[in-house]
Design a protein around this motif. Sequence first.
Motif, PDB file in Angstrom:
ATOM      1  N   GLY A 132       0.965  -1.138   0.045  1.00 19.09           N
ATOM      2  CA  GLY A 132      -0.137   0.039  -0.021  1.00 19.09           C
ATOM      3  C   GLY A 132       0.894   1.389   0.029  1.00 19.09           C
ATOM      4  N   PHE A 137       5.291   6.289   0.287  1.00 15.32           N
ATOM      5  CA  PHE A 137       5.813   6.090   1.604  1.00 15.32           C
ATOM      6  C   PHE A 137       5.232   4.817   2.484  1.00 15.32           C
ATOM      7  N   GLU A 155       0.585  -1.761  -4.946  1.00 14.40           N
ATOM      8  CA  GLU A 155       0.010  -0.414  -4.769  1.00 14.40           C
ATOM      9  C   GLU A 155      -1.484  -0.898  -5.862  1.00 14.40           C
ATOM     10  N   ARG A 243       2.812   1.581   5.833  1.00 12.75           N
ATOM     11  CA  ARG A 243       2.225   2.612   6.805  1.00 12.75           C
ATOM     12  C   ARG A 243       0.896   3.151   6.254  1.00 12.75           C
TER      13      ARG A 243
HETATM   14  C1  LIG Z   1      -3.853   5.890   3.365  1.00 14.63           C
HETATM   15  S1  LIG Z   1      -2.959   5.340   1.969  1.00 14.63           S
HETATM   16  C2  LIG Z   1      -1.479   5.134   2.661  1.00 14.63           C
HETATM   17  C3  LIG Z   1      -0.223   5.303   1.574  1.00 14.63           C
HETATM   18  C4  LIG Z   1       1.089   5.400   2.103  1.00 14.63           C
HETATM   19  N1  LIG Z   1       1.628   4.284   2.725  1.00 14.63           N
HETATM   20  C5  LIG Z   1       1.390   6.430   3.418  1.00 14.63           C
HETATM   21  O1  LIG Z   1       1.597   5.997   4.194  1.00 14.63           O
HETATM   22  O2  LIG Z   1       1.337   7.532   2.617  1.00 14.63           O
HETATM   23  C6  LIG Z   1      -3.318   3.467   1.900  1.00 14.63           C
HETATM   24  C7  LIG Z   1      -2.895   3.129   0.744  1.00 14.63           C
HETATM   25  O3  LIG Z   1      -3.008   1.625   0.786  1.00 14.63           O
HETATM   26  C8  LIG Z   1      -3.697   1.204  -0.391  1.00 14.63           C
HETATM   27  N2  LIG Z   1      -4.300  -0.189  -0.415  1.00 14.63           N
HETATM   28  C9  LIG Z   1      -5.733   0.024   0.107  1.00 14.63           C
HETATM   29  N3  LIG Z   1      -6.007  -1.521   0.070  1.00 14.63           N
HETATM   30  C10 LIG Z   1      -5.034  -2.416  -0.270  1.00 14.63           C
HETATM   31  C11 LIG Z   1      -4.810  -3.516  -0.596  1.00 14.63           C
HETATM   32  N4  LIG Z   1      -5.740  -4.345  -0.494  1.00 14.63           N
HETATM   33  N5  LIG Z   1      -3.545  -4.018  -1.374  1.00 14.63           N
HETATM   34  C12 LIG Z   1      -2.598  -3.143  -1.473  1.00 14.63           C
HETATM   35  N6  LIG Z   1      -2.774  -1.665  -1.074  1.00 14.63           N
HETATM   36  C13 LIG Z   1      -3.884  -1.356  -0.739  1.00 14.63           C
HETATM   37  C14 LIG Z   1      -4.343   2.188  -1.228  1.00 14.63           C
HETATM   38  O4  LIG Z   1      -4.554   2.299  -2.503  1.00 14.63           O
HETATM   39  C15 LIG Z   1      -3.543   3.335  -0.608  1.00 14.63           C
HETATM   40  O5  LIG Z   1      -2.783   4.038  -1.658  1.00 14.63           O
END
Ligand SMILES: C[S@@+](CC[C@H](N)C(=O)[O-])C[C@H]1O[C@@H](n2cnc3c(N)ncnc32)[C@H](O)[C@@H]1O
Length: 314
Positions: A132, A137, A155, A243
């Motif tokens: 994700g 980040f 992602e 994160r």
């Molecule tokens: C709130 S954002 C956080 C992004 C980054 N890790 C940060 O800390 O800025 C959550 C991220 O997780 C991704 N995400 C949500 N569900 C997911 C999944 N099932 N598998 C992989 N990534 C996922 C979303 O697309 C999003 O980009």
Amino acid sequence: MVEVDAQMPPMSEAVPPATVGEKPDTVAVAGSENAHQGSAEDQALGPVDQGRDESRDQLEGSPVLQEVLGPALEPLQRFHHKLVSEGLTRGIIGPRDASIIWERHILNSAAARPFLEQACQEAGSRRVADVGSGGGFPGIVLAACMPDYDFTLIEPMERRIEWLNEVVDELSLRNVHLVRKRVEDIISDSSQDPVAAGKRRKGGRKKSRAREAQGSFAGNSGQLSAQAGARAGAGQFAAVTCRAVAPLTKLAAWTLPLVQVGGQLVALKGRSAQAEIDKAQKELRKCGGREPRVVDAPVGPGLEPTHVVLVNKV
Ligand SMILES: C[S@@+](CC[C@H](N)C(=O)[O-])C[C@H]1O[C@@H](n2cnc3c(N)ncnc32)[C@H](O)[C@@H]1O
């Protein structure tokens, strides 16, 4: 100083329904799509100082940056510049983020570095996955800080993968693979576990094939690469980091299956880290997680430390 709390918002706000044909970018996850109310990261990372100058990064020109980031400062300055100039309009950062990108996002991400190095040393491999990654980040920051390690950024959202691909090229990162998939699909597609495989068959081959066709990007090439996709799978990483993606009750099944035996989950978390561990004991054990613990992770001299949850994979 910025209060950092990487507690995740409710999953309904965070997880895009990624079925083929749907446009996950239309789902509010982070950034401009919900900019009017603050980004998901805003909601996830907690309150910010209301009295500060919004236009200038609080740590711009600070010697702390060189001290913490060393040679990675130069590429990360380019990343910072891209975030400031394009991040808001492209839905990567929220309107209140511009003045705290260094501390809240870049240095906060870099705080995972010593834990990943230790985990990789113990596991005897330098393969790390970031689940994700969003705007990068912690994955992009860590890849810049740890050029001798191999990073796979997972992602599902197309718009974020496009952004990440540009960042990888502009920072000339040669150690990053981008995989556009939901992590649970990677796990079930590569799992030897008959239950997971059964679920996969039940879920329908058509859908799964189409998702595979979404493919993945190999870092620094800007091209689709089947090889990069094949690199991400169950038990293949010495360490998995993340994160602000989900609470530990969910993250257990989204991260630990990717970790090789003897490796570690290294999750950047907020102040509720211990409470999350207490809630997720059963899920962690079920996925081979042992000795979950919270440790303070220094962010930089004079800055508030963040928290990292470490879980051993057995
Ligand atoms: C709130 S954002 C956080 C992004 C980054 N890790 C940060 O800390 O800025 C959550 C991220 O997780 C991704 N995400 C949500 N569900 C997911 C999944 N099932 N598998 C992989 N990534 C996922 C979303 O697309 C999003 O980009």
